[in-house]
Design a protein around this motif. Sequence first.
Motif, PDB file in Angstrom:
ATOM      1  N   ALA A 180       0.848  -1.195   0.000  1.00 40.82           N
ATOM      2  CA  ALA A 180       0.000   0.000   0.000  1.00 40.82           C
ATOM      3  C   ALA A 180       0.882   1.243   0.000  1.00 40.82           C
ATOM      4  O   ALA A 180       2.039   1.190   0.414  1.00 40.82           O
ATOM      5  CB  ALA A 180      -0.882   0.005   1.248  1.00 40.82           C
ATOM      6  N   PRO A 181       0.308   2.371  -0.426  1.00 39.35           N
ATOM      7  CA  PRO A 181       1.048   3.622  -0.271  1.00 39.35           C
ATOM      8  C   PRO A 181       1.191   3.926   1.216  1.00 39.35           C
ATOM      9  O   PRO A 181       0.351   3.530   2.025  1.00 39.35           O
ATOM     10  CB  PRO A 181       0.174   4.657  -0.975  1.00 39.35           C
ATOM     11  N   HIS A 182       2.249   4.628   1.565  1.00 38.53           N
ATOM     12  CA  HIS A 182       2.475   4.917   2.976  1.00 38.53           C
ATOM     13  C   HIS A 182       3.356   6.160   3.103  1.00 38.53           C
ATOM     14  O   HIS A 182       4.140   6.466   2.206  1.00 38.53           O
ATOM     15  CB  HIS A 182       3.153   3.726   3.658  1.00 38.53           C
ATOM     16  N   ALA A 183       3.206   6.877   4.188  1.00 34.76           N
ATOM     17  CA  ALA A 183       4.054   8.022   4.513  1.00 34.76           C
ATOM     18  C   ALA A 183       4.546   7.833   5.941  1.00 34.76           C
ATOM     19  O   ALA A 183       3.791   7.371   6.806  1.00 34.76           O
ATOM     20  CB  ALA A 183       3.271   9.320   4.380  1.00 34.76           C
ATOM     21  N   TRP A 184       5.808   8.186   6.181  1.00 34.02           N
ATOM     22  CA  TRP A 184       6.389   7.970   7.504  1.00 34.02           C
ATOM     23  C   TRP A 184       7.529   8.958   7.736  1.00 34.02           C
ATOM     24  O   TRP A 184       7.930   9.669   6.826  1.00 34.02           O
ATOM     25  CB  TRP A 184       6.879   6.533   7.639  1.00 34.02           C
ATOM     26  N   VAL A 185       8.006   8.982   8.965  1.00 35.45           N
ATOM     27  CA  VAL A 185       9.152   9.817   9.308  1.00 35.45           C
ATOM     28  C   VAL A 185      10.242   8.936   9.918  1.00 35.45           C
ATOM     29  O   VAL A 185       9.959   7.891  10.496  1.00 35.45           O
ATOM     30  CB  VAL A 185       8.795  10.970  10.281  1.00 35.45           C
ATOM     31  N   GLU A 186      11.470   9.414   9.759  1.00 35.48           N
ATOM     32  CA  GLU A 186      12.632   8.768  10.345  1.00 35.48           C
ATOM     33  C   GLU A 186      13.461   9.818  11.065  1.00 35.48           C
ATOM     34  O   GLU A 186      13.418  10.995  10.709  1.00 35.48           O
ATOM     35  CB  GLU A 186      13.529   8.142   9.269  1.00 35.48           C
ATOM     36  N   ALA A 187      14.192   9.383  12.046  1.00 43.61           N
ATOM     37  CA  ALA A 187      15.141  10.250  12.734  1.00 43.61           C
ATOM     38  C   ALA A 187      16.334   9.393  13.133  1.00 43.61           C
ATOM     39  O   ALA A 187      16.151   8.251  13.567  1.00 43.61           O
ATOM     40  CB  ALA A 187      14.505  10.891  13.959  1.00 43.61           C
ATOM     41  N   GLU A 188      17.511   9.953  12.944  1.00 44.17           N
ATOM     42  CA  GLU A 188      18.743   9.240  13.251  1.00 44.17           C
ATOM     43  C   GLU A 188      18.787   7.880  12.555  1.00 44.17           C
ATOM     44  O   GLU A 188      19.278   6.891  13.096  1.00 44.17           O
ATOM     45  CB  GLU A 188      18.923   9.094  14.764  1.00 44.17           C
ATOM     46  N   GLY A 189      18.217   7.821  11.346  1.00 45.89           N
ATOM     47  CA  GLY A 189      18.230   6.593  10.557  1.00 45.89           C
ATOM     48  C   GLY A 189      17.268   5.516  11.017  1.00 45.89           C
ATOM     49  O   GLY A 189      17.329   4.389  10.529  1.00 45.89           O
ATOM     50  N   ARG A 190      16.361   5.841  11.941  1.00 44.63           N
ATOM     51  CA  ARG A 190      15.408   4.856  12.484  1.00 44.63           C
ATOM     52  C   ARG A 190      13.985   5.282  12.197  1.00 44.63           C
ATOM     53  O   ARG A 190      13.654   6.467  12.275  1.00 44.63           O
ATOM     54  CB  ARG A 190      15.593   4.725  13.999  1.00 44.63           C
ATOM     55  N   LEU A 191      13.130   4.319  11.874  1.00 44.80           N
ATOM     56  CA  LEU A 191      11.706   4.599  11.718  1.00 44.80           C
ATOM     57  C   LEU A 191      11.132   5.053  13.046  1.00 44.80           C
ATOM     58  O   LEU A 191      11.514   4.530  14.095  1.00 44.80           O
ATOM     59  CB  LEU A 191      10.950   3.338  11.276  1.00 44.80           C
ATOM     60  N   VAL A 192      10.212   5.987  13.004  1.00 49.01           N
ATOM     61  CA  VAL A 192       9.587   6.485  14.233  1.00 49.01           C
ATOM     62  C   VAL A 192       8.119   6.078  14.228  1.00 49.01           C
ATOM     63  O   VAL A 192       7.358   6.486  13.359  1.00 49.01           O
ATOM     64  CB  VAL A 192       9.725   8.009  14.355  1.00 49.01           C
ATOM     65  N   GLY A 193       7.739   5.254  15.189  1.00 52.31           N
ATOM     66  CA  GLY A 193       6.353   4.867  15.367  1.00 52.31           C
ATOM     67  C   GLY A 193       5.816   3.874  14.361  1.00 52.31           C
ATOM     68  O   GLY A 193       4.614   3.641  14.308  1.00 52.31           O
ATOM     69  N   GLU A 194       6.657   3.263  13.571  1.00 54.88           N
ATOM     70  CA  GLU A 194       6.208   2.315  12.547  1.00 54.88           C
ATOM     71  C   GLU A 194       6.506   0.893  12.982  1.00 54.88           C
ATOM     72  O   GLU A 194       7.512   0.631  13.636  1.00 54.88           O
ATOM     73  CB  GLU A 194       6.919   2.584  11.216  1.00 54.88           C
ATOM     74  N   ARG A 195       5.620   0.015  12.557  1.00 56.41           N
ATOM     75  CA  ARG A 195       5.882  -1.402  12.787  1.00 56.41           C
ATOM     76  C   ARG A 195       6.714  -1.918  11.628  1.00 56.41           C
ATOM     77  O   ARG A 195       6.580  -1.456  10.512  1.00 56.41           O
ATOM     78  CB  ARG A 195       4.568  -2.169  12.853  1.00 56.41           C
ATOM     79  N   GLY A 196       7.537  -2.872  11.894  1.00 56.50           N
ATOM     80  CA  GLY A 196       8.337  -3.449  10.827  1.00 56.50           C
ATOM     81  C   GLY A 196       9.699  -2.789  10.711  1.00 56.50           C
ATOM     82  O   GLY A 196      10.088  -1.937  11.505  1.00 56.50           O
ATOM     83  N   GLU A 197      10.404  -3.200   9.680  1.00 54.41           N
ATOM     84  CA  GLU A 197      11.777  -2.745   9.440  1.00 54.41           C
ATOM     85  C   GLU A 197      11.796  -1.731   8.297  1.00 54.41           C
ATOM     86  O   GLU A 197      10.893  -1.693   7.469  1.00 54.41           O
ATOM     87  CB  GLU A 197      12.643  -3.950   9.063  1.00 54.41           C
ATOM     88  N   ALA A 198      12.858  -0.950   8.249  1.00 52.87           N
ATOM     89  CA  ALA A 198      13.018   0.044   7.188  1.00 52.87           C
ATOM     90  C   ALA A 198      13.026  -0.603   5.810  1.00 52.87           C
ATOM     91  O   ALA A 198      12.583  -0.001   4.826  1.00 52.87           O
ATOM     92  CB  ALA A 198      14.293   0.845   7.412  1.00 52.87           C
ATOM     93  N   SER A 199      13.485  -1.847   5.713  1.00 53.23           N
ATOM     94  CA  SER A 199      13.535  -2.549   4.429  1.00 53.23           C
ATOM     95  C   SER A 199      12.136  -2.850   3.876  1.00 53.23           C
ATOM     96  O   SER A 199      12.003  -3.179   2.700  1.00 53.23           O
ATOM     97  CB  SER A 199      14.329  -3.845   4.563  1.00 53.23           C
TER      98      SER A 199
END
Length: 140
Positions: free
Chosen positions: A106-125
């Motif tokens: 699905a389409p998705h929008a998210w934020v990262e900080a210091e190379g880490r996902l913030v508040g998301e389930r799962g991995e960056a990959s």
Amino acid sequence: MSTEMTMPRPGATRGPRTRLAVALAFPLARLRPDRLRRTLAFLARGARPATYDETLAAYDSVVTTSRRCAGWYGCLPRSVSIALLCRTKGTWPTWHAGVRTAPPFAPHAWVEAEGRLVGERGEASEYAPLMTVMTVGGAS
């Protein structure tokens, strides 16, 4: 059928900055993708990169304030709200809009900080960004 929601951590605040960021995020989220990216890139100018803890606090504040942002389909206004809230404090997380590469696709929008996902389930990959707005190096 139930809708997945993001639950805030205890201690999240609902201040006027958060309400303003959420109120501004919904009309911004309706912009065409190119205009949204340009607008966010303009707003990110001059900000320092947000830390993970700052971005997580903004995330918690946004999902505590807005049930629409906390819901499964609230990812775009949620991510924009988080970025705007961080900007009120002089920082900017890395903002992404793209797709999930793992089910559910699905389409998705998210934020990262210091190379880490913030508040998301799962991995960056599991996410493939199509648009990115960051402070260092500008927007792509």
